[in-house]
Design a protein around this motif. Sequence first.
Motif, PDB file in Angstrom:
ATOM      1  N   MET A 266       0.859  -1.184   0.000  1.00  0.00           N
ATOM      2  CA  MET A 266       0.000   0.000   0.000  1.00  0.00           C
ATOM      3  C   MET A 266       0.893   1.231   0.000  1.00  0.00           C
ATOM      4  N   GLY A 267       0.415   2.295  -0.634  1.00  0.00           N
ATOM      5  CA  GLY A 267       1.232   3.492  -0.643  1.00  0.00           C
ATOM      6  C   GLY A 267       0.437   4.746  -0.930  1.00  0.00           C
ATOM      7  N   SER A 268       1.019   5.860  -0.567  1.00  0.00           N
ATOM      8  CA  SER A 268       0.460   7.148  -0.935  1.00  0.00           C
ATOM      9  C   SER A 268       0.687   7.378  -2.419  1.00  0.00           C
ATOM     10  N   ASP A 269       0.145   8.480  -2.951  1.00  0.00           N
ATOM     11  CA  ASP A 269       0.335   8.766  -4.368  1.00  0.00           C
ATOM     12  C   ASP A 269       1.806   8.949  -4.717  1.00  0.00           C
ATOM     13  N   GLY A 270       2.620   9.289  -3.715  1.00  0.00           N
ATOM     14  CA  GLY A 270       4.053   9.407  -3.956  1.00  0.00           C
ATOM     15  C   GLY A 270       4.701   8.110  -4.372  1.00  0.00           C
ATOM     16  N   VAL A 271       4.055   6.966  -4.050  1.00  0.00           N
ATOM     17  CA  VAL A 271       4.558   5.664  -4.496  1.00  0.00           C
ATOM     18  C   VAL A 271       4.085   5.369  -5.917  1.00  0.00           C
ATOM     19  N   PHE A 272       2.762   5.377  -6.122  1.00  0.00           N
ATOM     20  CA  PHE A 272       2.218   4.881  -7.379  1.00  0.00           C
ATOM     21  C   PHE A 272       2.239   5.908  -8.505  1.00  0.00           C
ATOM     22  N   ASP A 273       2.507   7.186  -8.208  1.00  0.00           N
ATOM     23  CA  ASP A 273       2.768   8.155  -9.270  1.00  0.00           C
ATOM     24  C   ASP A 273       4.193   8.036  -9.789  1.00  0.00           C
ATOM     25  N   ASN A 274       5.076   7.465  -8.974  1.00  0.00           N
ATOM     26  CA  ASN A 274       6.491   7.392  -9.332  1.00  0.00           C
ATOM     27  C   ASN A 274       6.947   6.013  -9.789  1.00  0.00           C
ATOM     28  N   MET A 275       6.286   4.970  -9.341  1.00  0.00           N
ATOM     29  CA  MET A 275       6.741   3.609  -9.615  1.00  0.00           C
ATOM     30  C   MET A 275       5.706   2.834 -10.422  1.00  0.00           C
ATOM     31  N   PHE A 276       6.177   2.194 -11.497  1.00  0.00           N
ATOM     32  CA  PHE A 276       5.335   1.245 -12.209  1.00  0.00           C
ATOM     33  C   PHE A 276       5.201  -0.014 -11.368  1.00  0.00           C
ATOM     34  N   VAL A 277       4.097  -0.714 -11.575  1.00  0.00           N
ATOM     35  CA  VAL A 277       3.827  -1.891 -10.756  1.00  0.00           C
ATOM     36  C   VAL A 277       4.910  -2.949 -10.899  1.00  0.00           C
ATOM     37  N   CYS A 312      11.223   5.665  -5.198  1.00  0.00           N
ATOM     38  CA  CYS A 312      10.294   6.726  -5.601  1.00  0.00           C
ATOM     39  C   CYS A 312      11.000   8.079  -5.638  1.00  0.00           C
ATOM     40  N   HIS A 313      11.759   8.394  -4.612  1.00  0.00           N
ATOM     41  CA  HIS A 313      12.460   9.675  -4.555  1.00  0.00           C
ATOM     42  C   HIS A 313      13.544   9.753  -5.630  1.00  0.00           C
ATOM     43  N   ALA A 314      14.138   8.606  -5.961  1.00  0.00           N
ATOM     44  CA  ALA A 314      15.178   8.601  -6.993  1.00  0.00           C
ATOM     45  C   ALA A 314      14.617   8.954  -8.366  1.00  0.00           C
ATOM     46  N   LYS A 315      13.312   8.742  -8.559  1.00  0.00           N
ATOM     47  CA  LYS A 315      12.699   9.061  -9.851  1.00  0.00           C
ATOM     48  C   LYS A 315      12.718  10.567 -10.141  1.00  0.00           C
ATOM     49  N   THR A 316      12.901  11.395  -9.117  1.00  0.00           N
ATOM     50  CA  THR A 316      12.878  12.855  -9.320  1.00  0.00           C
ATOM     51  C   THR A 316      14.267  13.422  -9.608  1.00  0.00           C
ATOM     52  N   LYS A 317      15.264  12.530  -9.726  1.00  0.00           N
ATOM     53  CA  LYS A 317      16.638  12.982  -9.968  1.00  0.00           C
ATOM     54  C   LYS A 317      17.128  12.449 -11.313  1.00  0.00           C
ATOM     55  N   PRO A 318      17.935  13.214 -12.034  1.00  0.00           N
ATOM     56  CA  PRO A 318      18.479  12.724 -13.307  1.00  0.00           C
ATOM     57  C   PRO A 318      19.373  11.509 -13.085  1.00  0.00           C
ATOM     58  N   ASP A 319      19.385  10.610 -14.060  1.00  0.00           N
ATOM     59  CA  ASP A 319      20.271   9.461 -13.965  1.00  0.00           C
ATOM     60  C   ASP A 319      21.674   9.840 -14.434  1.00  0.00           C
ATOM     61  N   ALA A 320      22.556   8.860 -14.586  1.00  0.00           N
ATOM     62  CA  ALA A 320      23.959   9.133 -14.931  1.00  0.00           C
ATOM     63  C   ALA A 320      24.095   9.845 -16.278  1.00  0.00           C
ATOM     64  N   SER A 321      23.129   9.633 -17.156  1.00  0.00           N
ATOM     65  CA  SER A 321      23.175  10.272 -18.476  1.00  0.00           C
ATOM     66  C   SER A 321      22.540  11.658 -18.468  1.00  0.00           C
ATOM     67  N   GLY A 322      22.045  12.075 -17.298  1.00  0.00           N
ATOM     68  CA  GLY A 322      21.386  13.370 -17.201  1.00  0.00           C
ATOM     69  C   GLY A 322      19.922  13.347 -17.586  1.00  0.00           C
ATOM     70  N   ARG A 323      19.409  12.165 -17.856  1.00  0.00           N
ATOM     71  CA  ARG A 323      18.019  12.008 -18.272  1.00  0.00           C
ATOM     72  C   ARG A 323      17.151  11.677 -17.065  1.00  0.00           C
ATOM     73  N   LEU A 324      15.982  12.292 -16.967  1.00  0.00           N
ATOM     74  CA  LEU A 324      15.069  11.991 -15.876  1.00  0.00           C
ATOM     75  C   LEU A 324      14.411  10.638 -16.108  1.00  0.00           C
ATOM     76  N   PRO A 325      14.296   9.820 -15.074  1.00  0.00           N
ATOM     77  CA  PRO A 325      13.684   8.495 -15.228  1.00  0.00           C
ATOM     78  C   PRO A 325      12.204   8.597 -15.594  1.00  0.00           C
ATOM     79  N   ASP A 326      11.712   7.570 -16.253  1.00  0.00           N
ATOM     80  CA  ASP A 326      10.299   7.498 -16.603  1.00  0.00           C
ATOM     81  C   ASP A 326       9.488   7.115 -15.364  1.00  0.00           C
ATOM     82  N   ALA A 327       8.275   7.618 -15.302  1.00  0.00           N
ATOM     83  CA  ALA A 327       7.387   7.335 -14.181  1.00  0.00           C
ATOM     84  C   ALA A 327       5.954   7.392 -14.677  1.00  0.00           C
ATOM     85  N   PRO A 328       4.999   6.769 -13.954  1.00  0.00           N
ATOM     86  CA  PRO A 328       3.603   6.804 -14.401  1.00  0.00           C
ATOM     87  C   PRO A 328       3.063   8.218 -14.595  1.00  0.00           C
ATOM     88  N   ILE A 329       3.519   9.174 -13.791  1.00  0.00           N
ATOM     89  CA  ILE A 329       3.022  10.538 -13.902  1.00  0.00           C
ATOM     90  C   ILE A 329       3.781  11.350 -14.946  1.00  0.00           C
TER      91      ILE A 329
END
Length: 441
Positions: A266-277, A312-329
């Motif tokens: 179970m999670g708040s929207d901060g989980v399921f807006d950021n993470m695919f199932v 979930c929090h890592a989804k808001t930071k650029p990866d090593a290539s400088g690209r933002l990770p994909d997320a449901p939102i």
Amino acid sequence: ASRCSRAPTHAQRRLGRRGLPMAQVRSLPRTGTFFAEANNQLNSLAALQRREQQLAEVYTKNKLLCFNGASYQKTHPVKAARGRKDADVTLCTPCVLGVADGVSQIEDFGIDASLLPKDLLRRCEILSREQLRPSSRGGTYRGPIPLVREAFEDTSPTLGSTTLVLAVLDNSTKIHGKMHPMIAVISIGDCELLVLRRIYGQGGRLEPVFQTEMQRIDGHVQTPLQLARVDDRIDPTHHDGITIDVIERGSAVHCISAYEGDVVVMGSDGVFDNMFVDEIAEIVNAVLRPGTPFPADEAVLAAIARRIVEACHAKTKPDASGRLPDAPIGRGGKVDDTSCVVAEVVELIEEVAEEWSAGGRRRSRDRDDEEETTEAFLGCGAVCNATDQEDFELGSGVCGVGGSGGGRKQRTQPRGGCVRRRSSDSDASDDDEDRGGCNIA
């Protein structure tokens, strides 16, 4: 915010005149949750309401079941730096799990956004203990809707607004005369619940078999359906009757078969807006591998919850290539407070049962005293006609209902459209689902 094109509501316009300027609100994309005014909520109830059941019949030894769970929550560093208080609250007990996410905008009117969710889950815990214990003076458990309604009424006069997902494990349901433990899930807003199961036997991976959906007004990512009690400063038209209508006419209620070894996330929207199932399932499977000691220690479950929150929090930071990770939102995810509950469904052991009898933890009602069908178990006036003459297969369209997806991107829908996964995942055939969905050793 850049993803929100609707005109400001009364509360949002007032927010521009007091506390936080509208310009500053717009500078925080995908962060805050707005209060949803009475008329907006009432106009959306019919579209958001769900009354559904998902039964999977297999032969298992009759046994009482309970939750063994743990939680983890963390304020996003960006929000913490801006002075926002974490208003997420979680509940983990043997018979009830819950997540409540307080609406952050309430703070701009001098109201502690965490008070109502704390009070609401505390009342849910107390009522479930009273109602699910046999010979209880607190009355008979009548389903998740009456429980949440009574809990909300008992929170008066606490002010605030919150979303909610609550899961109740009830052992009294019988199908074909046999005990058939069920999980009743009620959700209001954009907190979500996911059930994982080893559908191909104990040697297989935990697979998603059920997921709730977010309830967002007009699909607006910052205005979920919510339980509220506010004064004239925020919405002069609001009263408790509006929230009772939300609970009774707008909530999403699902009734799900429960089996030993199931994992509930179970999670708040901060989980399921950021993470695919499938990403959540991968984290769980990395820890709870086939052959892992069962039941898992609470510290292990807490570690899984923490890994999910950190991902979930890592989804808001650029990866090593400088690209933002994909997320449901959308790419870059959502900067938000994040809370997660991870629980296994396990056999109710004697020690826990004794605690329930003593009034500490909960236990089920005496099964010899009453027989409840699934319809009676829901206790919510749902269109739910399960009888001893009807069989239901796992994944029979329970999640494949209409909905906008709450403004989130959807990946390929596997196994009857019940969960969101990456597009690379392949779907099982209908025959495989019929065999695997009920093959729990």
